[in-house]
Each structure stands twice: as C-alpha cells, then as structure tokens.
Design a protein around this motif. Structure first.
Motif, PDB file in Angstrom:
ATOM      1  N   SER A  99       0.850  -1.190   0.000  1.00  0.00           N
ATOM      2  CA  SER A  99       0.000   0.000   0.000  1.00  0.00           C
ATOM      3  C   SER A  99       0.882   1.235   0.000  1.00  0.00           C
ATOM      4  CB  SER A  99      -0.919   0.005   1.227  1.00  0.00           C
ATOM      5  OG  SER A  99      -0.160   0.089   2.425  1.00  0.00           O
TER       6      SER A  99
ATOM      7  N   THR B 249      -3.260   5.019   0.509  1.00  0.00           N
ATOM      8  CA  THR B 249      -4.223   3.912   0.510  1.00  0.00           C
ATOM      9  C   THR B 249      -4.147   3.056   1.769  1.00  0.00           C
ATOM     10  OG1 THR B 249      -2.669   2.432  -0.630  1.00  0.00           O
ATOM     11  CG2 THR B 249      -4.115   3.789  -2.007  1.00  0.00           C
TER      12      THR B 249
ATOM     13  N   ARG C 133      -7.303   2.820   4.226  1.00  0.00           N
ATOM     14  CA  ARG C 133      -8.383   1.963   3.732  1.00  0.00           C
ATOM     15  C   ARG C 133      -7.981   0.488   3.753  1.00  0.00           C
ATOM     16  NH1 ARG C 133     -13.146   3.148   1.117  1.00  0.00           N
ATOM     17  NH2 ARG C 133     -12.640   5.352   1.414  1.00  0.00           N
TER      18      ARG C 133
END
Length: 430
Positions: A121, A125, A128
C-alpha cells in the motif's frame, strides 16, 4: 486493491474464519470434552498467550531481514500443526504443546501480515487497507464462530476434531496464498520521520525506544487494548453476570452486537476518519468508550428494570464496536508511518507485543474487579477511557502534520527539480 493486496486480504479473512471455528470453544474442549479439567484448560489458555509473548520480541527483526512473506508462510504452517494436534490432544502435555504452537504461529502472523499490507500500500491507501483487514477479520471470526456453533457437540469429541481440522486447513490455505504474492518495495512518506537516518544507523530496539512518538503510541496502545479487548471476555462479562444479572446467553448477543456494529459501520466510519487527524479520532474513541462504560454502570448499578439493564449492557458492546471501527484505519497505519523503511517489521512486532501484554494483564486485573468490586470497576475504566483521550492529544504534539493526517500529502504535489550548482535534488512543494 492490487493483485497482491487482494491475495493478502483473502488469506487474512480465511485465517480469521478458521480461528472463529475454535477460539470460543477452546476452554470447553480441553476442560470438558477431553476431560482434562478446568486447571488444565486455564493452563492451555495461559500457554497460548505466553507463547505470543515469547516469540514476538524476535519476530520483527526476522521480518525486516528476511521479508514478511516467508515469515507468514512459516507461521501459518506452525499454527496449522498446532490446530491439528490440538484436535487430537488427549493428554495434558499434548494439549499444552499444541497451544504453544498455535499461540506462537497466530502471534507471528499479525506483524507479518501488517508488514505485507504496508509494503503493498501507499500512505494514501494504507488507511483503507487496514480498515478492510479489520472488517474482514471480524466478518471471518463471526461467520466461523456461527458455523462452528452449529457443528460442535460436547457429547461427540469428533465434532471438535473437525473444527480444529478446518482451522488447520485454513492456515494451510493462508500459507499457499501468501507464497504466491509478489511483494513490491516498501513505500513511505517522504520526510515523515525526521529521525530515519539516525534510526537506521543505530538500528534495533535502541532506535525504537529512542523514538518518542512510537513509545507514546505504544503506551496509548496498551491502554486502548487493556480498556477494551482485555475486558470483553473477562471483567466485563463477569460484571454483567454478577452486577447486572445478565443471563450468560445474553453475552453472546452482546458480542454479536459488537461485531454487527463493526461490520455495518466500518466503511461509513472510514469516510469520516480519512480526512481527519488520527489523534483526534483516537481521542474521540476515548470519549465514546467512557460513555460505553457509563452505560455498563447503569446496567449494573442503575437499579432499573432487567430489560433496561440488558439493553444498556448490549449497548456497551455496541459502542465498543463503534470505537473499534474508528481505530482500525487509524492506529495500525500510524505505526507503519512512524517506522523507518528498514524497521517496519520491528515496529509492527513491538506494537503487537504491547497488544498481547494488554490482553494478558487485562483479564488478570479486570476479572476479579468485575466480579466483586462493581463500582470501582466502572470508575476505573471510565478513567482509563478518558486517559485514552488525554494520551491521544499528547501524542498529536509529537507527530508531523502528514503523520497525523495523511490526506494532507495528497493535497500538495511534490515536484523534484534539479539544481546542478548544488549537485543534488531539492524537493519543493508546488
């Protein structure tokens, strides 16, 4: 999500599904089904926890040296062997050894999977990604526990063997999925941690302990886990049955309410959390949990009707679930963003160790208080919850703006322009 992240999350939910089959029934299985007695069952649960405390201090360095992928594979195989042998345990030594393997394997998985998520990631991001992990874990545990409850039969030891065999199979599946993941490099927030260079030079535990923001986050994490997860199945359950007169069967509804709130609210809460300061969100969780403990106080000390006491007690677990949904996209990504690129595994392992310590101390302290010292128990944990708010606000002063609110990084475009006269690159925010 990219292909690597999808595989990681798939393995994560399947392993949680397998754990859900057995975790609620481990005590009953050892004490009653295998007829090894309550003391042996208590020892098995203690070994399960202690195994995690033994292996976690060494896990982070192995992750950083070898990478998280082989660590996940080895941990999954160990946990699978522990689950399978637990299902066949007929003696005290075998049950204890199985608990040690299962506890060590599942403990090592946590920081290794967290590090895989970090590597797959970006700072934008990551919030999330960790929210999705938490959502899938709870969904897997809930569904596994629900199906497992339909299979178990105390009069048939074979039904429990089947549960442990399913759990072992899920860990093998996790190992297989993890082995197919192609890991990218580890992205990090540029200049998010000014101490990066110095930490890399010193390395190890000394660097981590010298990072004040991380130390403060670990203290905050201990209080978080101690005041919530450490009370679910011990102090709060004892308080509910003794002080509030809650039927033991109602505890199942309370835990179901907790899981339902997490599953339903996770992504609604995520939209609220993503654009706000992380420490502000954690501080709000402390206030929510203080209200939850006041609801528990009313359930046991409010002298209302039994129906009102039951509703208040279930609401306590539901409010805890709301706080957990707010924490999942907040705390774990913050640990990752504080870590130097060369120490992500060690930071994740250190925080997992803090969590495990809180889960070990929480029941030992909360259990006796919840069973007999009803008023002091509620007051103590209202104060602990308010302490979460105070610690979070204090931590905010140690973080850079981007660490506390990653969305700020996406609001400004960073451009590198070459300046030959200085012989290097200078980053300027445009």
């Amino acid at each position: 999500m990219g292909a690597a992240m999808r595989r990681i999350q798939a393995g994560n939910v399947l392993s949680a599904f397998g754990l859900g089959f057995t975790v609620p029934y481990l005590y009953v299985y050892v004490a009653q089904v295998r007829d090894l007695g309550a003391s042996t069952a208590g020892a098995v649960l203690a070994v399960f926890a202690m195994a995690a405390l033994v292996v976690l201090p060494f896990t982070g360095r192995v992750i950083d040296r070898r990478g998280p992928l082989p660590v996940v594979v080895v941990a999954s195989v160990l946990a699978s062997a522990g689950a399978l042998s637990m299902g066949l345990s007929g003696s005290v030594p075998m049950a204890v050894l199985s608990a040690a393997l299962l506890g060590a394997g599942t403990a090592v998985m946590q920081p290794a999977l967290a590090t895989m998520i970090v590597w797959c990631s970006s700072p934008a991001t990551r919030t999330r990604a960790f929210a999705m992990q938490f959502f899938l874990q709870n969904l897997g545990l809930g569904v596994g526990g629900l199906i497992g409850g339909q299979i178990v039969d105390e009069s048939r030891p074979g039904s429990f063997t089947l549960l442990f065999a399913i759990e072992a199979a899920m860990f093998v599946v996790l190992a297989g999925i993890a082995a197919t993941v192609r890991m990218p490099g580890c992205p990090a927030i540029p200049d998010a941690m000014p101490e990066n260079t110095e930490a890399k030079a010193r390395g190890g535990l000394r660097a981590l302990l010298g990072h004040r923001a991380m130390v403060q986050l670990c203290v905050l994490g201990f209080v978080l886990f101690f005041a919530c997860y450490g009370q679910f199945e011990s102090g709060l359950a004892a308080y509910g049955t003794e002080a509030a007169g809650i039927d033991p069967a109602t505890l199942g509804f309370a835990l179901a309410a907790n899981t339902a709130v997490i599953v339903v609210a996770q992504f609604v809460v995520l939209r609220f959390v993503e654009r706000r300061r992380r420490t502000g969100v954690i501080a709000a969780v402390g206030l929510i949990w203080a209200v939850a403990w006041l609801f528990a106080g009313y359930a046991g000390l409010g002298h209302g009707s039994q129906a009102m006491a039951t509703a208040a007690f279930i609401s306590t677990y539901a409010l805890f679930g709301l706080g957990e949904a707010m924490l999942s996209p907040t705390v774990a990504p913050l640990v990752a963003d504080l870590a130097p690129e060369s120490m992500v595994g060690q930071y994740n392992s250190a925080f997992a160790l803090v969590k495990q310590l809180a889960l070990a101390v929480g029941p030992a302290v909360g259990g006796p208080m919840g069973a007999s010292l009803h008023g002091p128990y509620i007051v103590t944990f209202v104060l602990f919850s308010l302490g979460i708010t105070a610690l979070a606000l204090r931590l905010g002063k140690r973080l850079t703006p981007v660490q506390d609110q990653p969305s700020l990084a996406s609001r400004s475009r960073v451009v590198a322009k070459h300046q030959p006269e200085q012989g290097g690159l200078v980053e300027a925010a445009a």
